[in-house]
Design an enzyme around this catalytic site. Structure first.
Site, PDB file in Angstrom:
ATOM      1  N   LYS A  34       0.815  -1.104   0.102  1.00 60.60           N
ATOM      2  CA  LYS A  34      -0.039  -0.067  -0.063  1.00 60.60           C
ATOM      3  C   LYS A  34       0.924   1.232  -0.242  1.00 60.60           C
ATOM      4  O   LYS A  34       0.689   2.049  -0.905  1.00 60.60           O
ATOM      5  CB  LYS A  34      -0.871  -0.059   1.262  1.00 60.60           C
ATOM      6  CG  LYS A  34      -1.521   1.181   1.582  1.00 60.60           C
ATOM      7  CD  LYS A  34      -2.153   1.295   2.959  1.00 60.60           C
ATOM      8  CE  LYS A  34      -2.650   2.548   3.511  1.00 60.60           C
ATOM      9  NZ  LYS A  34      -1.567   3.220   3.956  1.00 60.60           N
ATOM     10  N   ASN A  35       1.790   1.291   0.653  1.00 62.07           N
ATOM     11  CA  ASN A  35       2.577   2.351   1.152  1.00 62.07           C
ATOM     12  C   ASN A  35       3.480   3.002  -0.186  1.00 62.07           C
ATOM     13  O   ASN A  35       3.911   3.986  -0.346  1.00 62.07           O
ATOM     14  CB  ASN A  35       3.346   2.429   2.360  1.00 62.07           C
ATOM     15  CG  ASN A  35       2.625   2.700   3.469  1.00 62.07           C
ATOM     16  OD1 ASN A  35       1.214   2.754   3.187  1.00 62.07           O
ATOM     17  ND2 ASN A  35       3.014   2.588   4.638  1.00 62.07           N
ATOM     18  N   ARG A 104      -4.071  10.113   3.305  1.00 58.05           N
ATOM     19  CA  ARG A 104      -3.059  10.845   3.667  1.00 58.05           C
ATOM     20  C   ARG A 104      -2.316  11.012   2.306  1.00 58.05           C
ATOM     21  O   ARG A 104      -1.646  12.185   2.019  1.00 58.05           O
ATOM     22  CB  ARG A 104      -2.353   9.652   4.508  1.00 58.05           C
ATOM     23  CG  ARG A 104      -0.892  10.767   5.148  1.00 58.05           C
ATOM     24  CD  ARG A 104      -1.190  11.660   6.149  1.00 58.05           C
ATOM     25  NE  ARG A 104      -0.261  12.212   6.553  1.00 58.05           N
ATOM     26  CZ  ARG A 104      -0.124  13.425   7.075  1.00 58.05           C
ATOM     27  NH1 ARG A 104      -1.330  14.253   7.220  1.00 58.05           N
ATOM     28  NH2 ARG A 104       0.851  14.111   7.554  1.00 58.05           N
ATOM     29  N   PRO A 134       1.309  16.259  11.090  1.00 57.77           N
ATOM     30  CA  PRO A 134       1.771  17.577  10.568  1.00 57.77           C
ATOM     31  C   PRO A 134       2.623  17.334   9.069  1.00 57.77           C
ATOM     32  O   PRO A 134       3.106  16.166   8.746  1.00 57.77           O
ATOM     33  CB  PRO A 134       2.603  18.138  11.507  1.00 57.77           C
ATOM     34  CG  PRO A 134       3.250  17.287  12.072  1.00 57.77           C
ATOM     35  CD  PRO A 134       2.239  16.022  12.229  1.00 57.77           C
ATOM     36  N   ILE A 135       2.529  18.304   8.158  1.00 60.01           N
ATOM     37  CA  ILE A 135       3.501  18.110   6.884  1.00 60.01           C
ATOM     38  C   ILE A 135       4.566  19.231   7.037  1.00 60.01           C
ATOM     39  O   ILE A 135       4.844  19.564   5.968  1.00 60.01           O
ATOM     40  CB  ILE A 135       2.519  18.197   5.733  1.00 60.01           C
ATOM     41  CG1 ILE A 135       1.735  19.642   5.527  1.00 60.01           C
ATOM     42  CG2 ILE A 135       1.531  16.850   5.789  1.00 60.01           C
ATOM     43  CD1 ILE A 135       1.015  19.689   4.243  1.00 60.01           C
ATOM     44  N   ASP A 136       4.823  19.833   8.048  1.00 59.02           N
ATOM     45  CA  ASP A 136       5.826  20.803   8.383  1.00 59.02           C
ATOM     46  C   ASP A 136       7.134  20.453   7.407  1.00 59.02           C
ATOM     47  O   ASP A 136       7.794  21.333   6.794  1.00 59.02           O
ATOM     48  CB  ASP A 136       6.211  21.337   9.571  1.00 59.02           C
ATOM     49  CG  ASP A 136       6.516  20.098  10.560  1.00 59.02           C
ATOM     50  OD1 ASP A 136       5.809  19.065  10.550  1.00 59.02           O
ATOM     51  OD2 ASP A 136       7.520  20.117  10.991  1.00 59.02           O
ATOM     52  N   ILE A 338       6.208   6.258  17.270  1.00 61.61           N
ATOM     53  CA  ILE A 338       6.054   7.249  15.993  1.00 61.61           C
ATOM     54  C   ILE A 338       4.936   8.187  16.031  1.00 61.61           C
ATOM     55  O   ILE A 338       5.090   9.364  15.743  1.00 61.61           O
ATOM     56  CB  ILE A 338       6.126   6.256  14.797  1.00 61.61           C
ATOM     57  CG1 ILE A 338       7.214   5.275  14.735  1.00 61.61           C
ATOM     58  CG2 ILE A 338       6.082   7.252  13.485  1.00 61.61           C
ATOM     59  CD1 ILE A 338       8.916   5.978  14.687  1.00 61.61           C
TER      60      ILE A 338
HETATM   61  C1  UD1 Z   1       3.945   6.683   6.480  1.00 59.65           C
HETATM   62  C2  UD1 Z   1       3.041   5.518   6.405  1.00 59.65           C
HETATM   63  C3  UD1 Z   1       2.532   5.065   7.413  1.00 59.65           C
HETATM   64  C4  UD1 Z   1       3.539   4.514   8.549  1.00 59.65           C
HETATM   65  C5  UD1 Z   1       4.632   5.900   8.518  1.00 59.65           C
HETATM   66  C6  UD1 Z   1       5.556   5.499   9.477  1.00 59.65           C
HETATM   67  C7  UD1 Z   1       2.208   6.102   3.991  1.00 59.65           C
HETATM   68  C8  UD1 Z   1       1.191   6.359   3.132  1.00 59.65           C
HETATM   69  N1  UD1 Z   1       2.116   6.141   5.346  1.00 59.65           N
HETATM   70  O1  UD1 Z   1       3.345   7.767   6.751  1.00 59.65           O
HETATM   71  O2  UD1 Z   1       1.934   3.857   7.205  1.00 59.65           O
HETATM   72  O3  UD1 Z   1       2.921   4.602   9.647  1.00 59.65           O
HETATM   73  O4  UD1 Z   1       5.301   6.337   7.336  1.00 59.65           O
HETATM   74  O5  UD1 Z   1       6.579   4.369   9.014  1.00 59.65           O
HETATM   75  O6  UD1 Z   1       3.271   5.837   3.359  1.00 59.65           O
HETATM   76  N2  UD1 Z   1       6.189  13.912  11.201  1.00 59.65           N
HETATM   77  C9  UD1 Z   1       6.316  15.604  11.257  1.00 59.65           C
HETATM   78  N3  UD1 Z   1       6.234  16.359  10.337  1.00 59.65           N
HETATM   79  C10 UD1 Z   1       6.254  16.025   8.949  1.00 59.65           C
HETATM   80  C11 UD1 Z   1       6.089  14.759   8.623  1.00 59.65           C
HETATM   81  C12 UD1 Z   1       6.157  13.716   9.624  1.00 59.65           C
HETATM   82  O7  UD1 Z   1       6.471  15.790  12.429  1.00 59.65           O
HETATM   83  O8  UD1 Z   1       5.999  17.119   8.216  1.00 59.65           O
HETATM   84  C13 UD1 Z   1       5.925  13.151  12.257  1.00 59.65           C
HETATM   85  C14 UD1 Z   1       4.655  12.350  12.189  1.00 59.65           C
HETATM   86  O9  UD1 Z   1       3.712  13.399  12.982  1.00 59.65           O
HETATM   87  C15 UD1 Z   1       5.066  11.230  12.860  1.00 59.65           C
HETATM   88  C16 UD1 Z   1       6.353  10.918  12.173  1.00 59.65           C
HETATM   89  O10 UD1 Z   1       7.016  12.183  11.758  1.00 59.65           O
HETATM   90  O11 UD1 Z   1       5.278  11.167  14.191  1.00 59.65           O
HETATM   91  C17 UD1 Z   1       6.278   9.948  11.077  1.00 59.65           C
HETATM   92  O12 UD1 Z   1       5.638  10.239  10.019  1.00 59.65           O
HETATM   93  P1  UD1 Z   1       5.941  10.050   8.343  1.00 59.65           P
HETATM   94  O13 UD1 Z   1       7.186   8.930   8.403  1.00 59.65           O
HETATM   95  O14 UD1 Z   1       5.937  11.210   7.589  1.00 59.65           O
HETATM   96  O15 UD1 Z   1       4.932   8.958   8.299  1.00 59.65           O
HETATM   97  P2  UD1 Z   1       3.855   9.261   6.682  1.00 59.65           P
HETATM   98  O16 UD1 Z   1       4.854   9.318   5.834  1.00 59.65           O
HETATM   99  O17 UD1 Z   1       2.530  10.091   6.927  1.00 59.65           O
END
Ligand code: UD1
Length: 429
Positions: A34-35, A104, A134-136, A338
Site C-alpha cells: 500500500k505505502n 493521507r 503535520p506536514i511541516d 512514532i
Molecule cells: C508513512 C506510512 C505510514 C507509517 C509511517 C511511518 C504511507 C502512506 N504511510 O506515513 O503507514 O506509519 O510512514 O512508518 O506511506 N512528521 C512531522 N512532520 C512532517 C511529517 C511527519 O512531524 O512533516 C512526524 C509525524 O507526525 C510522525 C512521524 O513524523 O510522528 C512519522 O511520520 P512519517 O514518516 O512522515 O509518516 P507518513 O509518511 O505520514
C-alpha cells in the site's frame, strides 16, 4: 477508559463478523505494498508519457488516488493489478478538499505537481486518526528548493519561479517528506541532498521508478539521498514490492492460529524485525525462499516491543503485534514511538478480556488471557487489523464496526482469510 463507540452516523454501513477459534490452513498470497503504491501512482504523473505499474493492491486508497489522477485529466487503464497511467494530457487543477482529505497520500500530489509545474494548489491531506500528522517537514523541503508557500485556512498554494537543488536536513526521518522532496527535486536545477532521509524499503521502490523514468537518484534506502535534477522524465514500468505490513499481519495470525499456514510472496528481509521478535517469543515458523510457514504455538515467551523507523519494528505492525502479546505467558510491554494516537484498539482488547494497562503510548500487557468475542469498533487501519486478529482467536462471535478503515489498506481481506478456513464475513448493517 475511553467511551467505546460501536456505531455512529457517517460510519461504514458494513460490519465484519467473525466466529473465533478456528485454525488457519492453506496459503495466503501477499499483494503489493500500500505505502509504495500510493506514492507510485502520483509519481507516474511526473513522466511525459505512459507508465505501467504492476501488482497494484486492490484497496480503497487506490480508488481515491484514481479519482485525483482522473481529475487532473490523466487516463487510467486497469487490467486486474496492472494499471497504465497516461499523463500526456495532464492539467494542473486544484485538488478539492473532498478529494485531498480522502487519504493521507494525497499529499504526494504536492511534490509531483510542484516538481512538474512549479505550482500546486491543494488542501491538507486526510488519513487515519493516529496523530496530528503535520506536514511541516514536507513544506520545509519545498521551501529549501525555492518554493513560496501560502496557506488559506486548509488550502496550500505552493509556487516557485525556479526550483533549485539544496541540502535538506530532516529533523525526523519522515517517509512522506523524504518521498515528497524527491518528487519536487527530481526536475529541479542542480543537486539536492536529503540528510536523515527515511530508509523504508518503499522509498527504494519509488526511487527505482523515478530512475527508470530517467531521474538521477542515488542512496535511496540509506540516510543520505542525492538527487541530480533532470529536464525530462519518460514513461516506464515498475512493479510494486510486496506489502511487508500486510504480510506481517497474516504472519501474526499464523503465529496464533496457523496449522501449516503459508504466507507467500514476501521478502523476508523486509520483515526482519518482526521475525526476530517471533523467534524470541518461540513462535513456530519456517522461512522458505519467499514464503513462511507458521504453526500455532501454545507456549509463547513474553517480550517487549518498541516501534521505530525502518529497519526497527514497524509502527504499522505495533497494533497487530499487541494482540500476540496478550497470548504470551508473562508481562510484555508494547511502546509506540512514532504516532501519538496509535492506541485506539486497546480499550476494545480490554473489553474482550485482555489484561492491559495503558499509560500514554506504553501498554503493559499481562498474559496469557482468553479473549471473548463482543461488539467492537475499528478506530484506524492497523488497529482494525489488530481487532480482526483478536476476533479470530476469541471465543464466540466478534462484530467489528467502522470497517472502512480496514478496507483502505488490506486487499480482499475477507476472501484471503476465508480461503484459509477463517469464519469471517462482511455484511450490510
Ligand atoms: C508513512 C506510512 C505510514 C507509517 C509511517 C511511518 C504511507 C502512506 N504511510 O506515513 O503507514 O506509519 O510512514 O512508518 O506511506 N512528521 C512531522 N512532520 C512532517 C511529517 C511527519 O512531524 O512533516 C512526524 C509525524 O507526525 C510522525 C512521524 O513524523 O510522528 C512519522 O511520520 P512519517 O514518516 O512522515 O509518516 P507518513 O509518511 O505520514
Amino acid at each position: 477508559m475511553k467511551k467505546l463507540v460501536y456505531f455512529k452516523e457517517g460510519m461504514s454501513m458494513e460490519r465484519i463478523i467473525i466466529k473465533g477459534g478456528i485454525p488457519l490452513s492453506g496459503t495466503i498470497s501477499i499483494g503489493g505494498a500500500k505505502n509504495s503504491a500510493v506514492a507510485l501512482i502520483p509519481a507516474a504523473l511526473l513522466a511525459d508519457g505512459v507508465c505501467t505499474i504492476k501488482n497494484v493492491p486492490n484497496i480503497t486508497d487506490r480508488d481515491a488516488l484514481f479519482e485525483i489522477v482522473q481529475l487532473l485529466n490523466c487516463n487510467i487503464e486497469q487490467n486486474d493489478k496492472t494499471i497504465r497511467i497516461d499523463s500526456r494530457n495532464l492539467e494542473n487543477k486544484i485538488i478539492s478538499q473532498e478529494l485531498s482529505t480522502k487519504l493521507r497520500a494525497s499529499y504526494y500530489f504536492m511534490g509531483v505537481l510542484l516538481g512538474k509545474y512549479k505550482h500546486v494548489e491543494m488542501y491538507f491531506p486526510g488519513g487515519c486518526n493516529i496523530g496530528t500528522r503535520p506536514i511541516d517537514l514536507h513544506l520545509k523541503g519545498f521551501k529549501a528548493l525555492g518554493a513560496k508557500i501560502t496557506k488559506n485556512k486548509h488550502k496550500y498554494t505552493i509556487s516557485a519561479d525556479e526550483l533549485k537543488g539544496a541540502t535538506i536536513n530532516l529533523t525526523f526521518a519522515s517517509v512522506g517528506a523524504t518521498i515528497n522532496i524527491m518528487f519536487a527535486a527530481v526536475k529541479a536545477k542542480g543537486t539536492t541532498i536529503i540528510n536523515n532521509a527515511a530508509k523504508e524499503v518503499e522509498i527504494i521502490n519509488i526511487a527505482d521508478f523515478l530512475n527508470k523514468m530517467g531521474a538521477k537518484i542515488t542512496g535511496a534506502g540509506t540516510e543520505t539521498i542525492t538527487i541530480d535534477g533532470v529536464e525530462r522524465l519518460e514513461g516506464t514500468e515498475i512493479e510494486v514490492i510486496p506489502d511487508r505490513i500486510e504480510a506481517g499481519t497474516y504472519i501474526l495470525m499464523g503465529a496464533l492460529l496457523g496449522n501449516n499456514l503459508k504466507v507467500e510472496g514476501i521478502i523476508p528481509e523486509h520483515n526482519r524485525a518482526l521475525f526476530e521478535k517471533l523467534e524470541e517469543m518461540g513462535v513456530d515458523f519456517k522461512i522458505d525462499g519467499n514464503s513462511v510457514i507458521l504453526n500455532k504455538t501454545d507456549e509463547l515467551k513474553p517480550t517487549n516491543v518498541t516501534t521505530l523507523v525502518y529497519p526497527g519494528f514497524p509502527t504499522d505492525l505495533g497494533q497487530p503485534m499487541s494482540v500476540l502479546l496478550t497470548q504470551a505467558n508473562g508481562t510484555c510491554v508494547m511502546e509506540e514511538t512514532i504516532w501519538e494516537n496509535r492506541v485506539g484498539h486497546y480499550p476494545y482488547l480490554q473489553k474482550m478480556g485482555a489484561n492491559i494497562e495503558l499509560d500514554g503510548l506504553v501498554a503493559t500487557i499481562k498474559g496469557k488471557t482468553k479473549l471473548i468475542g463482543t461488539n467492537i469498533n475499528a478506530t484506524d487501519l492497523r488497529g482494525g487489523a489488530a481487532l480482526i486478529l483478536a476476533g479470530l482467536i476469541a471465543e464466540g462471535t466478534t462484530i467489528i464496526y467502522d470497517i472502512d478503515y480496514i478496507l483502505r489498506g488490506y486487499e480482499n481481506i475477507i476472501n484471503k482469510l476465508s480461503n484459509v478456513g477463517a469464519k469471517i464475513n462482511i455484511e450490510e448493517i
